[in-house]
Enzyme design. Structure first.
Site, PDB file in Angstrom:
ATOM      1  N   ASN A  13      -0.908  61.560  56.563  1.00  0.00           N
ATOM      2  CA  ASN A  13      -2.143  60.798  56.619  1.00  0.00           C
ATOM      3  C   ASN A  13      -1.447  59.158  56.510  1.00  0.00           C
ATOM      4  OD1 ASN A  13      -4.490  59.128  56.123  1.00  0.00           O
ATOM      5  ND2 ASN A  13      -4.719  60.052  53.907  1.00  0.00           N
ATOM      6  N   TRP A  14      -1.688  58.615  57.866  1.00  0.00           N
ATOM      7  CA  TRP A  14      -0.917  57.437  57.943  1.00  0.00           C
ATOM      8  C   TRP A  14      -1.994  56.231  57.292  1.00  0.00           C
ATOM      9  CZ3 TRP A  14       0.458  57.043  63.805  1.00  0.00           C
ATOM     10  CH2 TRP A  14       1.457  58.133  64.077  1.00  0.00           C
ATOM     11  N   LYS A  15      -3.241  56.635  56.884  1.00  0.00           N
ATOM     12  CA  LYS A  15      -4.236  55.741  56.372  1.00  0.00           C
ATOM     13  C   LYS A  15      -4.349  54.440  57.219  1.00  0.00           C
ATOM     14  CE  LYS A  15      -3.164  57.624  51.800  1.00  0.00           C
ATOM     15  NZ  LYS A  15      -2.976  57.435  50.221  1.00  0.00           N
ATOM     16  N   HIS A  98     -11.663  61.983  51.214  1.00  0.00           N
ATOM     17  CA  HIS A  98     -10.456  61.421  50.811  1.00  0.00           C
ATOM     18  C   HIS A  98     -10.890  60.426  49.450  1.00  0.00           C
ATOM     19  CE1 HIS A  98      -6.549  59.082  50.035  1.00  0.00           C
ATOM     20  NE2 HIS A  98      -6.002  60.193  50.662  1.00  0.00           N
ATOM     21  N   GLU A 100      -9.963  57.748  48.567  1.00  0.00           N
ATOM     22  CA  GLU A 100     -10.325  56.314  49.048  1.00  0.00           C
ATOM     23  C   GLU A 100     -11.562  56.081  49.684  1.00  0.00           C
ATOM     24  OE1 GLU A 100      -6.482  56.150  51.021  1.00  0.00           O
ATOM     25  OE2 GLU A 100      -5.239  56.349  49.083  1.00  0.00           O
ATOM     26  N   GLU A 170      -5.804  66.149  45.388  1.00  0.00           N
ATOM     27  CA  GLU A 170      -4.776  64.949  45.492  1.00  0.00           C
ATOM     28  C   GLU A 170      -5.460  64.256  44.302  1.00  0.00           C
ATOM     29  OE1 GLU A 170      -3.348  63.654  49.411  1.00  0.00           O
ATOM     30  OE2 GLU A 170      -5.559  62.853  49.353  1.00  0.00           O
ATOM     31  N   GLY A 176      -0.208  57.212  45.726  1.00  0.00           N
ATOM     32  CA  GLY A 176       0.372  55.963  45.945  1.00  0.00           C
ATOM     33  C   GLY A 176       0.980  55.212  44.947  1.00  0.00           C
ATOM     34  N   SER A 216       1.756  61.361  46.182  1.00  0.00           N
ATOM     35  CA  SER A 216       3.173  61.097  46.062  1.00  0.00           C
ATOM     36  C   SER A 216       4.267  62.168  46.084  1.00  0.00           C
ATOM     37  CB  SER A 216       3.496  60.291  44.585  1.00  0.00           C
ATOM     38  OG  SER A 216       2.865  59.139  44.402  1.00  0.00           O
ATOM     39  N   GLY A 237       1.041  60.807  52.307  1.00  0.00           N
ATOM     40  CA  GLY A 237       0.614  59.211  52.622  1.00  0.00           C
ATOM     41  C   GLY A 237       1.858  58.569  52.907  1.00  0.00           C
ATOM     42  N   GLY A 238       2.258  57.939  51.925  1.00  0.00           N
ATOM     43  CA  GLY A 238       3.662  57.062  52.227  1.00  0.00           C
ATOM     44  C   GLY A 238       4.863  57.487  52.856  1.00  0.00           C
TER      45      GLY A 238
HETATM   46  P1  13P Z   1       0.817  58.999  48.842  1.00  0.00           P
HETATM   47  O1  13P Z   1       1.625  60.325  49.508  1.00  0.00           O
HETATM   48  O2  13P Z   1       0.897  57.751  49.445  1.00  0.00           O
HETATM   49  O3  13P Z   1       0.649  59.220  47.430  1.00  0.00           O
HETATM   50  O4  13P Z   1      -0.692  59.233  49.218  1.00  0.00           O
HETATM   51  C1  13P Z   1      -1.435  60.673  49.246  1.00  0.00           C
HETATM   52  C2  13P Z   1      -2.584  60.576  49.925  1.00  0.00           C
HETATM   53  O5  13P Z   1      -3.186  60.110  49.750  1.00  0.00           O
HETATM   54  C3  13P Z   1      -2.746  61.501  51.375  1.00  0.00           C
HETATM   55  O6  13P Z   1      -3.852  61.652  51.470  1.00  0.00           O
END
Ligand code: 13P
Length: 255
Positions: A13-15, A98, A100, A170, A176, A216, A237-238
């Site tokens: 997930n590149w966000k 998600h 977010e 999650e 993050g 993470s 994510g990251g």
């Molecule tokens: P991180 O891996 O950056 O913690 O993000 C997780 C996430 O929200 C994937 O959708």
């Protein structure tokens, strides 16, 4: 029943990250080493990058996901993206709910359910995200929270619709932040989710549903997490923002 009977997933997930040049670089790196056929690798870029990513991964085993969509197919909904548009761009998956989206864009369980219904109508596989806050966990309300998030979607679906959903657990406090749920905390929740599916809808759905962990995830924790019976892959994510890190998560997991 063994986890090898379910699909394993690594979803990046590149966000709201990466431009065209970075996306090209990333995919070049990923294509150079990918993948085994025992798991699926899915990329969820920002909407504007989807046609580019779709072209770059064409003919490879990489798959495409939207990060979000709207609950209608078309109309006067300024700024929204239709599941039809995702499909046209080549997406076969879409992340929904998600944390977010729920937190910053006030998405409710009801809206999440409506999005899932319309995605399923369009044969796009929803990746339903659930997770609790730090406060909810500390108050020992995390299981209840997840149950409500799941049942508000699953209860209104048909058997065949339920069978298509991927779940991503999650924990919000682990996204993050560099804090990962311990493999014990994650596997306890994954088992809770699978047991809930089994007791509510039966063993077939429970054993067949892929339940991913997110928060993470990186190469140093991938192996321990993936070794757990009920963890069928990751929503990353990251660590999905460069090829080396993302591939290392996949390799270290031993999938
Ligand atoms: P991180 O891996 O950056 O913690 O993000 C997780 C996430 O929200 C994937 O959708």
């Amino acid at each position: 029943m063994n986890k090898t009977l379910r699909h394993s997933y690594f979803i990046g997930n590149w966000k709201m990250n990466l431009g065209r040049a970075e996306a090209k670089e990333l995919i070049k790196g990923e294509l150079s080493e990918l993948p085994g056929d025992s798991y699926r690798v899915v990329l969820a870029p920002p909407f504007l990058l989807m046609p580019l990513v779709s072209d770059l991964i064409g003919g490879s085993s990489l798959l495409l996901a939207g990060q979000n969509c709207y609950k209608e197919l078309k109309g006067a909904f300024t700024g929204e993206i239709s599941p039809l548009m995702l499909k046209e761009a080549g997406a076969t998956y879409c992340i929904v709910g998600h944390s977010e989206r729920r937190e910053y864009f006030f998405e409710t369980n009801d809206l999440v359910r409506e999005k899932i219904v319309i995605l399923l109508e369009q044969q796009i596989i929803p990746v339903l995200c659930v997770g609790e806050t730090k406060e909810e966990r500390e108050a020992n309300r995390h299981f209840e929270k997840i149950k409500v998030q799941l049942s508000s979607v699953y209860d209104s679906l048909s058997k065949s619709e339920r069978a298509k959903i991927i779940i991503a657990y999650e924990p919000i406090w682990a996204i993050g932040t560099g804090l990962t749920a311990s493999s014990q905390q994650a596997s306890e929740m994954h088992k809770f989710i699978r047991d809930w599916l089994a007791s509510t809808y039966g063993d077939e759905l429970a054993f067949g549903t892929s339940i991913l962990y997110g928060g993470s995830v990186k190469k140093t924790n991938a192996k321990e997490l993936f070794a757990k019976e009920d963890i069928d892959g990751f929503l990353v994510g990251g660590a999905s923002l460069n090829a080396k890190d993302f591939l290392a998560v996949i390799v270290e997991s031993g999938a």
